[in-house]
Design a protein around this motif. Sequence first.
Motif, PDB file in Angstrom:
ATOM      1  N   ALA A  30      48.518  74.489  34.714  1.00 43.34           N
ATOM      2  CA  ALA A  30      48.881  73.114  35.073  1.00 43.34           C
ATOM      3  C   ALA A  30      50.338  72.922  35.468  1.00 43.34           C
ATOM      4  O   ALA A  30      50.828  71.804  35.484  1.00 43.34           O
ATOM      5  CB  ALA A  30      48.521  72.140  33.953  1.00 43.34           C
TER       6      ALA A  30
ATOM      7  N   LEU B 264      47.325  73.013  23.982  1.00 45.82           N
ATOM      8  CA  LEU B 264      46.729  71.697  24.189  1.00 45.82           C
ATOM      9  C   LEU B 264      45.726  71.353  23.095  1.00 45.82           C
ATOM     10  O   LEU B 264      45.582  70.181  22.709  1.00 45.82           O
ATOM     11  CB  LEU B 264      46.041  71.632  25.556  1.00 45.82           C
TER      12      LEU B 264
ATOM     13  N   ALA C  71      46.088  64.391  21.740  1.00 43.78           N
ATOM     14  CA  ALA C  71      46.521  64.038  23.092  1.00 43.78           C
ATOM     15  C   ALA C  71      46.374  65.225  24.035  1.00 43.78           C
ATOM     16  O   ALA C  71      45.950  65.081  25.187  1.00 43.78           O
ATOM     17  CB  ALA C  71      47.968  63.551  23.059  1.00 43.78           C
ATOM     18  N   GLY C  72      46.724  66.407  23.543  1.00 42.57           N
ATOM     19  CA  GLY C  72      46.598  67.601  24.369  1.00 42.57           C
ATOM     20  C   GLY C  72      45.150  67.893  24.712  1.00 42.57           C
ATOM     21  O   GLY C  72      44.830  68.242  25.859  1.00 42.57           O
TER      22      GLY C  72
ATOM     23  N   LEU D 168      43.922  65.603  27.411  1.00 52.81           N
ATOM     24  CA  LEU D 168      44.385  66.034  28.736  1.00 52.81           C
ATOM     25  C   LEU D 168      43.545  67.204  29.234  1.00 52.81           C
ATOM     26  O   LEU D 168      43.129  67.240  30.397  1.00 52.81           O
ATOM     27  CB  LEU D 168      45.856  66.442  28.659  1.00 52.81           C
TER      28      LEU D 168
ATOM     29  N   ALA E 250      40.191  66.019  30.393  1.00 53.53           N
ATOM     30  CA  ALA E 250      40.289  65.306  31.669  1.00 53.53           C
ATOM     31  C   ALA E 250      40.437  66.282  32.832  1.00 53.53           C
ATOM     32  O   ALA E 250      39.847  66.072  33.906  1.00 53.53           O
ATOM     33  CB  ALA E 250      41.476  64.346  31.633  1.00 53.53           C
ATOM     34  N   MET E 251      41.174  67.358  32.618  1.00 49.20           N
ATOM     35  CA  MET E 251      41.360  68.333  33.688  1.00 49.20           C
ATOM     36  C   MET E 251      40.051  69.077  33.971  1.00 49.20           C
ATOM     37  O   MET E 251      39.703  69.328  35.124  1.00 49.20           O
ATOM     38  CB  MET E 251      42.463  69.319  33.321  1.00 49.20           C
TER      39      MET E 251
ATOM     40  N   SER F  96      35.059  70.040  25.270  1.00 46.53           N
ATOM     41  CA  SER F  96      35.851  69.688  26.452  1.00 46.53           C
ATOM     42  C   SER F  96      35.011  69.645  27.722  1.00 46.53           C
ATOM     43  O   SER F  96      35.432  69.089  28.729  1.00 46.53           O
ATOM     44  CB  SER F  96      36.982  70.698  26.643  1.00 46.53           C
TER      45      SER F  96
END
Length: 296
Positions: free
Chosen positions: A169, A195, A200-201, A204, A207-208, A236
């Motif tokens: 990223a 992450l 929070a990690g 993210l 979402a990726m 995830s």
Amino acid sequence: MVRVSEHIIRHDDGTSTGVWGIYTLQSAFQPIFAFKEGKLSVAAFEGLIRPFRDGEPQSPVTFFGTCPAADRLHIEALTRTLHLLNAGACLPQEASIFVNFDPSVFTDRHIADKALRDMRLVLHEAGIDPRRIVCEVTEQKSASQETLYAFVEALRANGFRVAVDDYGADDSDITRIKELKPDIVKFDAHWITRLMESGAGFALLTAMVQSFEDQGIRTVFEGIEEGWQLELAERSGASMVQGYVLARPELALTSFRVFGEVAQPSAEESKAQVAASPAPAPQARPARAFGRKVAP
């Protein structure tokens, strides 16, 4: 001119080894597992080179570090040839095969076209459909962006899929994805772990993964070594996982065809197998409390 075939020794059991100078080279394969309906199944294998000197294993980093830059193109061809010949002898016929390509050695289209022609001949000999091949484009710098684009297009023109390796990223990584439009993205193991250590990690990361899936790009989480990481990988939405918690690389003398013949454990069963392993303290791994279920 170097002839790769002169550096290959074929054995009675169908496997092959390579010789380069004082080194003997063997293929190892590590399974890559896919999540499907709560279960894990072997979807692919990554080919990894294992050098030996006087019968003693050596670090691949040591081996490649001793190779002159002028030999790198030929060594790359030799290692890929070994992996493909051994894949034909050892791997399930439905499994994909990940092989590495260093873009820095393909300085013009002529070199790339010759390498890929030779590779297709090896695939024909090994009885492997080119559509099973996933070409991992490693992070080494190419001669130019135009050269890199032309190389990736040559891979696709030969029927191969393209994966970007060690995604982390950074701005350069994001640009690389946008420009190369790979079929698969392999996420860097250290970046994933960082992450996963916070809510929070992890948000993210999720979402990726979803962003890539929306673009038709499958994702692989590398370096999964603990049960809590496997659980978070599944949550995830990652397409595939690879790491010691599931399977270590094994030399090609092993018959991996068994992976195509037996039922694979569910993700829950795989996590249970490592649940008894010593875990780091919560303050050292915040993600343990966040991601790992407490055993009943």
